[in-house]
Design an enzyme around this catalytic site. Structure first.
Site, mmCIF file in Angstrom:
data_model
loop_
_atom_site.group_PDB
_atom_site.id
_atom_site.type_symbol
_atom_site.label_atom_id
_atom_site.label_comp_id
_atom_site.label_asym_id
_atom_site.label_seq_id
_atom_site.Cartn_x
_atom_site.Cartn_y
_atom_site.Cartn_z
ATOM 1 N N ASN A 1 -39.263 19.130 -8.610
ATOM 2 C CA ASN A 1 -38.940 19.731 -7.304
ATOM 3 C C ASN A 1 -38.295 21.115 -7.448
ATOM 4 O OD1 ASN A 1 -38.263 17.350 -4.675
ATOM 5 N ND2 ASN A 1 -39.659 17.102 -6.357
ATOM 6 N N THR B 1 -33.932 15.454 -4.194
ATOM 7 C CA THR B 1 -35.369 15.722 -4.292
ATOM 8 C C THR B 1 -36.154 15.043 -3.168
ATOM 9 O OG1 THR B 1 -35.801 13.796 -5.674
ATOM 10 C CG2 THR B 1 -35.236 15.836 -6.822
ATOM 11 N N CYS B 2 -37.424 15.471 -3.016
ATOM 12 C CA CYS B 2 -38.320 14.857 -2.033
ATOM 13 C C CYS B 2 -38.977 13.631 -2.650
ATOM 14 C CB CYS B 2 -39.410 15.830 -1.634
ATOM 15 S SG CYS B 2 -38.804 17.254 -0.798
ATOM 16 N N ASP B 3 -38.212 12.768 -3.251
ATOM 17 C CA ASP B 3 -38.765 11.569 -3.873
ATOM 18 C C ASP B 3 -37.930 10.399 -3.383
ATOM 19 O OD1 ASP B 3 -39.192 9.392 -5.746
ATOM 20 O OD2 ASP B 3 -40.248 10.852 -6.981
#
Ligand SMILES: Cc1ncc(COP(=O)(O)O)c(C=O)c1O
Length: 388
Positions: free
Chosen positions: A377, A334-336
């Site tokens: 996401n 994910t973009c985390d």
């Protein structure tokens, strides 16, 4: 050194699971129901005097619940949603305990209306709600325990109260018309110190004794879960735990054991599962650095949340090529930026690992699929496939 899968699985179990794994696109979890069955039967024979209430939250898949229902297990539920799941499988409400101390008044009323008569509590507000919405029910008061430092997933801070408060709450619940039946505790999940049960049981004995002097006889000890499984760090064998815990109980209750409840989650299902992931990307952050980042198609938000703070250290294995090396940092898709499983702890992986290779997370049958985000996401929750 590479993980040896056969330290964790028998050849028969692994080949049954691997055949299923080879049929699906990642990511997914494969659960071997034979292992759940064997773990349940082993626990029954190690604690023949106890009633087992499976902690549904560990793995609430219908296949797991149905198997345990048929083996005669009772169930510990944390919410009305879990309650509905269990009732829909035809389990009678006298095999259900509502173990969460945090519950809405209307959820208590719902559970009571469905026939649940055993609740755990640790606060005055909850007891007053129970008295109003579940009158006459059996109530166990959860106490705080030691062992937070030795549990890999501590649970005693948010839940439980000091024995002094427990005594007042138990007396209050009697005054309010409830049936205060006993004391509950949870020494923390994946508890590596057997002594944590010793000190918890002696606190329970103290509460039993004190309340007896006030004319109130308790007859139930709910010892929660906490029994560890074999991840990376070694623990004593289940029979060693059982022998010691039984000894503590017999020493403190030499005049005869009260009713004993166990609420195992992890120890029944963790070993049954393998989470299969695929490498999305391998990269480095500088020209000269040795560390390499391996991004997988599953991370913290898709089943591996117990790696948060590097708490649970799962053994992992890959059949990629090359001698194993520990230069790899493992992260999710994910973009985390929290979505990193292991940065300090290094699980060895083959040096030539590349996108498309599979990474197998062993002993991941507990607290994985049930912890997945629904669509963070855009990634869907983890699928589970079952073998038996
Ligand atoms: C009330 C209660 N009982 C039992 C369990 C299961 O514990 P374990 O998975 O350590 O066996 C939990 C875990 O969160 C719990 O909260």
């Amino acid at each position: 050194m590479a993980t040896d899968v056969f330290e964790y699985y028998s050849h028969d179990d692994w080949s049954l699971m691997k055949a299923e794994m080879d049929r699906h696109e990642t990511p997914f979890l494969v659960v071997n129901l034979n292992i759940v069955r064997r773990n349940y039967e082993a626990l029954r024979s190690l604690y023949p005097f106890a009633h087992i209430y499976y902690a549904v939250k560990a793995n609430p898949a219908t296949e797991v619940l149905t198997l345990l229902r048929d083996l005669g297990s009772c169930f510990d539920v944390a919410s009305v949603y879990e309650l509905d799941m269990i009732l829909s499988l035809g389990v009678s409400p006298d095999r259900i305990s509502y173990g969460n101390t945090i519950k809405k008044a209307r959820d208590i009323a719902y559970a009571y209306q469905k026939g649940v008569r055993l609740f755990t509590t640790d606060s005055e507000g909850d007891i007053r709600n129970l008295a109003q919405y579940a009158p006459g029910s059996r109530v166990a008061c959860r106490i705080l325990t030691e062992g937070g430092d030795t549990a890999e997933w501590p649970l005693s801070r948010k839940f439980g109260c000091h024995p002094d408060l427990a005594i007042s709450l138990i007396m209050l619940s009697k005054e309010l018309g409830l049936n205060p039946c006993g004391v509950s505790f949870h020494v923390g999940s994946q508890q590596r110190d057997i002594g944590a049960w010793d000190s918890a049981i002696s606190k329970v004995r103290y509460i039993f004794d004190y309340l007896k002097t006030q004319g109130l006889e308790l007859n139930l000890v709910n010892m929660g879960g906490g029994f560890p499984v074999k991840y990376i760090s070694k623990t004593s064998r289940p029979d060693v735990y059982a022998e010691e815990i039984t000894r503590y109980l017999k020493e403190d209750f030499e005049d005869g054991l009260p009713e004993i409840i166990l609420e195992p989650g992890r120890s029944l299902v963790a070993e049954s599962g393998v989470l299969v992931t695929e490498v999305v990307l391998v990269s480095k952050k500088s020209n000269v650095g040795v560390d390499r980042w391996v991004y997988l198609d599953t991370g913290l938000f898709n089943g591996l949340v117990e790696t948060i703070g590097e708490s649970i250290k799962y053994p992992i294995w890959s059949d990629a090529q090359g001698k194993c090396s520990d230069v790899f940092i493992l992260a999710g898709p994910t973009c985390d930026s929290q979505d990193i499983m292991y940065e300090k702890f290094r699980n060895p992986l083959p040096a030539e690992i590349k996108p498309g290779d599979r990474v197998y997370w062993l002993t991941t049958g507990a607290y994985t699929a049930s912890y997945c985000s629904v669509c963070f996401n855009g990634f869907p929750p983890l699928k589970t496939y079952f073998v038996k």
